[in-house]
Motif scaffolding. Structure first.
Motif, mmCIF file in Angstrom:
data_model
loop_
_atom_site.group_PDB
_atom_site.id
_atom_site.type_symbol
_atom_site.label_atom_id
_atom_site.label_comp_id
_atom_site.label_asym_id
_atom_site.label_seq_id
_atom_site.Cartn_x
_atom_site.Cartn_y
_atom_site.Cartn_z
ATOM 1 N N SER A 44 20.670 42.316 44.104
ATOM 2 C CA SER A 44 20.789 41.564 45.392
ATOM 3 C C SER A 44 22.302 40.986 45.870
ATOM 4 O O SER A 44 22.487 40.794 46.872
ATOM 5 N N CYS A 45 23.066 40.652 44.926
ATOM 6 C CA CYS A 45 24.343 40.353 45.039
ATOM 7 C C CYS A 45 24.491 39.156 46.016
ATOM 8 O O CYS A 45 24.822 38.851 47.082
ATOM 9 N N THR A 46 24.059 38.030 45.051
ATOM 10 C CA THR A 46 23.929 36.640 45.508
ATOM 11 C C THR A 46 24.825 35.552 44.721
ATOM 12 O O THR A 46 24.844 35.960 43.431
ATOM 13 N N PHE A 98 34.084 40.171 46.370
ATOM 14 C CA PHE A 98 33.448 38.935 46.492
ATOM 15 C C PHE A 98 34.275 37.925 46.072
ATOM 16 O O PHE A 98 34.849 36.728 46.759
ATOM 17 N N LEU A 99 34.739 38.199 44.649
ATOM 18 C CA LEU A 99 35.717 37.198 43.966
ATOM 19 C C LEU A 99 37.190 37.197 44.493
ATOM 20 O O LEU A 99 37.910 36.085 44.404
ATOM 21 N N VAL A 116 29.115 45.781 40.190
ATOM 22 C CA VAL A 116 30.487 45.022 39.749
ATOM 23 C C VAL A 116 31.429 45.086 41.043
ATOM 24 O O VAL A 116 32.021 44.220 41.199
ATOM 25 N N GLU A 117 31.615 46.270 41.234
ATOM 26 C CA GLU A 117 32.585 46.487 42.566
ATOM 27 C C GLU A 117 32.317 45.462 43.747
ATOM 28 O O GLU A 117 33.278 44.909 44.182
ATOM 29 N N ASP A 162 36.629 45.695 32.871
ATOM 30 C CA ASP A 162 37.991 45.125 32.400
ATOM 31 C C ASP A 162 38.605 44.360 33.636
ATOM 32 O O ASP A 162 38.992 43.355 33.712
ATOM 33 N N ALA A 163 38.371 45.010 34.795
ATOM 34 C CA ALA A 163 38.990 44.559 35.979
ATOM 35 C C ALA A 163 38.219 43.002 36.342
ATOM 36 O O ALA A 163 38.893 42.101 36.604
ATOM 37 N N LEU A 164 37.082 43.277 36.044
ATOM 38 C CA LEU A 164 36.076 41.757 36.352
ATOM 39 C C LEU A 164 36.838 40.698 35.296
ATOM 40 O O LEU A 164 37.069 39.537 35.695
#
Length: 266
Positions: free
Chosen positions: A230-232, A33-34, A27-28, A65-67
Motif C-alpha cells: 500500500s505504501c502508506t 518518499f524519504l 523499497v524504491e 543498503d541504500a535504505l
C-alpha cells in the motif's frame, strides 16, 4: 496536494512493515518518499526487517543498503530515529534500550505531539491473538501472504495489458478473512484499550498492513500501514495534527491518481 519534487519537513514520521527480505516489496518507493520528507523524529514501527523470510532465504539487494544509508544519514543529520521491534524483527527485542548507529531500539514509546497530546507507539503484534498464542499459524499465514504476492505479478501483468488498474489478491483475501472473523476490529479494539490503560489520547501502530485513523473505540487509533503493497505513512505536522499519506496516490501520474493522497485527522 504536495508535489513529489518538493521537500517537506514534518515534526514526526511513522513508517512500518517494510519487510526487508521479502521478494515483492516497495523499497524504491520508500526511498523516493524519504527523499522528500524530513522529520525531527522518525519512528520505525516494527517489521522493517523480515527475519522470518531472511532465515529461510537470504535476500539483500543493493536498495536495502541504500535504505539503511538514508536512515542512518538522517540520524547523522540530527533526526531522532526510534525503532520499535515487531514480530518479524523480534530478534531486536534482545537489544531493547540500546543504540545502533544513532537508532534507538525500544518495545514501546510515548510520543508527545506539538499540542501536548500523548500517544502510545507500538508495533502491535503483542495484541494479535494468532501471533501471541499460535505462532505456527502465524507462519502459515505468512507463507500464504507471500504466495499471494508472488502470483499477484502475473495477474497484474494481464490486467495492465487489458488497461486495468493494479489489484491485490493478498489484500482482497486478507480483507475477506478479517471480515469473516472480525480479527481487524478486535486488534484495533485491543490496541485502543491498551492506550486507554496507558492513560494516553491515542495509539500509533502497524502490524496488520491496514492504514487507518479513527476514534471508533473512544481513542485516536492510528495505523501506519505498510510498504509491501500500500505504501502508506503517518506524519505529524508542526501543529500537532496527523496525516495519513497514501504515497502511491501522490507519486502516480495525474491521470492515474485515484483521489486525495492524504487524509487528515487531529
Amino acid at each position: 496536494m504536495q508535489e513529489t519534487g518538493t521537500v517537506r519537513h514534518v515534526r514526526a514520521l511513522f513508517i512500518s512493515d517494510v519487510h526487508l527480505g521479502m521478494q515483492a516489496i516497495q523499497v524504491e518507493e520508500l526511498l523516493k518518499f524519504l527523499a522528500i520528507h524530513e522529520a525531527d523524529t522518525i519512528y520505525i514501527v516494527g517489521d522493517l526487517i523480515d527475519g522470518w523470510r531472511l532465515q529461510k532465504e537470504w535476500n539483500w539487494p543493493a536498495e536495502y543498503d541504500a535504505l539503511a544509508n538514508v536512515l542512518l544519514g538522517k540520524a547523522r543529520a540530527g533526526a531522532r530515529i526510534v525503532y520499535l521491534a515487531g514480530n518479524h524483527d523480534e530478534f531486536l527485542r534482545d537489544y531493547l534500550g540500546t543504540y545502533f548507529g544513532g537508532v534507538e531500539i525500544v518495545d514501546r514509546m510515548i510520543h508527545i505531539t506539538a499540542d501536548g497530546k500523548r500517544y502510545l507507539v507500538i508495533h502491535g503484534d503483542q495484541f494479535d491473538v494468532v501471533v501471541a498464542n499460535a505462532k505456527w499459524l502465524a507462519h502459515i499465514g505468512d507463507w500464504a501472504y507471500n504466495f499471494a504476492l508472488t502470483i499477484n505479478a502475473p495477474i497484474n501483468w494481464v490486467r495492465r495489458r487489458m488497461g486495468l488498474s493494479y489489484w491485490s489478491l493478498s489484500a482482497w483475501a486478507k480483507q475477506k478473512v478479517k471480515s469473516a472473523v472480525s480479527v481487524m476490529g478486535r486488534f484495533e479494539e485491543a490496541l485502543s484499550l491498551e492506550a486507554r490503560n496507558s492513560k494516553v489520547e491515542g495509539v500509533i501502530c502497524g502490524h496488520i498492513h491496514q492504514a487507518a485513523m479513527h476514534h471508533k473505540f473512544g481513542i485516536h487509533y492510528i495505523n501506519s500501514g505498510d510498504w509491501v503493497e500500500s505504501c502508506t505513512a503517518i506524519v505529524e505536522g508542526h501543529d500537532g495534527a496527523f496525516e495519513l499519506i497514501r504515497w502511491k496516490d501522490i507519486s502516480a501520474p495525474p491521470r492515474k491518481r485515484r483521489g486525495l493522497g492524504r487524509l487528515r485527522a487531529s
